[in-house]
Design an enzyme around this catalytic site. Sequence first.
Site, PDB file in Angstrom:
ATOM      1  CG  ASP A   1      44.612  24.103 -22.229  1.00 18.01           C
ATOM      2  OD1 ASP A   1      45.460  24.320 -21.360  1.00 18.01           O
ATOM      3  OD2 ASP A   1      44.272  24.943 -23.081  1.00 18.01           O
TER       4      ASP A   1
ATOM      5  CG  HIS B   1      39.509  22.701 -19.122  1.00 18.95           C
ATOM      6  ND1 HIS B   1      39.781  21.350 -19.097  1.00 18.95           N
ATOM      7  CD2 HIS B   1      39.078  23.021 -17.873  1.00 18.95           C
ATOM      8  CE1 HIS B   1      39.539  20.882 -17.869  1.00 18.95           C
ATOM      9  NE2 HIS B   1      39.118  21.875 -17.117  1.00 18.95           N
TER      10      HIS B   1
END
Length: 288
Positions: A170, A42
Site C-alpha cells: 500500500d 507500508h
Amino acid sequence: MLSYRHGFHAGNHADVLKHLTLCLLLRHLSAKDKPYCVIDTHAGAGTYDLSDRFASVNREFAGGVAEILADPGLKAAVPEYFDLLKKLNPQASELSADTLRYYPGSPCIEAALTRECDRLTLLELHHHEFQNLLVNMGRDRRITIRNEDAFKLLPALLPPPIRRGLIFIDPSYEMAGDYFAVVKAIKVALTRFNTCQIALWYPVLSAWQDDSRRLVQEIRRLGVPLLQAELNVRQKDETPGMSGSGMLLLNYPYKLDEELETVMGGLYARLAAPHNGSARLKVLVEHP
C-alpha cells in the site's frame, strides 16, 4: 515519499475499499487451522485520530467511512470491520461523522483479525510514522516492526518461516518509481514465496497523471490468479487528485469475488457520485 502522512487521508474512500478487502482476505486465511504470516509493506501509524490536525484538514473520512456506517448490506458482508470501529470508539453510542474519532489502519485490522499462532511484520520508512506505529502496535508480541524501505527489505524476508500468508502492499505512489518498484517487488515475492496471497492497492488519478491502467497490465502479465476491484467516486478527468482507487489481488482465495460483489455494490451506492462514479470487479486471470 518521506513527506507523506496518511493521517491526512485516513478513513477516506480508498481506505474503506482497501480495508474491507483486507478483512475478507484475513477471514479466508483464518478459516484454516494452520498459522499464517502477514507482511505489511507500508504500515503507516497503525491507528489514526480523526480529530487531530492531519485528519481534520480536509475531513476526507466524511466522504468515506462516515458514509457507510449505517449501511446494513456492508455490515452484514464484513461485520469484522464495523465491530473494530465500535471497539476503537467505545465513547460513541452510535457512530457518525461527528462521533467517530479513531480509525484503524491496516496494522490495527491485521492485529485484530489474526490469531495467537499467526505472525505479523510491519514495515514503515517514515520516521514519525514508525514511532507512532511502535506506540500503537509495539506491545503485541506477534508483531515485528521495522523502520526500513520495504522495497529493499522484502527479498530478505522471503520466504518467511511460516509458508502461508499475505503480503499487503500500500505505497503512497508519490514517487514516480513506486509503480516500477511494486511490480518488481511482486515478481520477487512470487519467485520466493509463490503460494502467498498479495494485495496491492493503487490510486486512480487525473487523466494526465494516471498510471493505473499500465500497472494493471503489468501485473496481469505475471499470469497468476488475479482479481481486480476498483471504485471511482467520480469520473476521471483533468481535475488534479484521486478520482478513485483499486485493489489487485493475486492468488486470491476462492469465493472472494462473490463476497466482493456485495461490497463493491454497497460502496458504489454509498460513495460514488450519482451518474458520475463507477465500480469494477473483474477476474483478470482465472484460477487454473
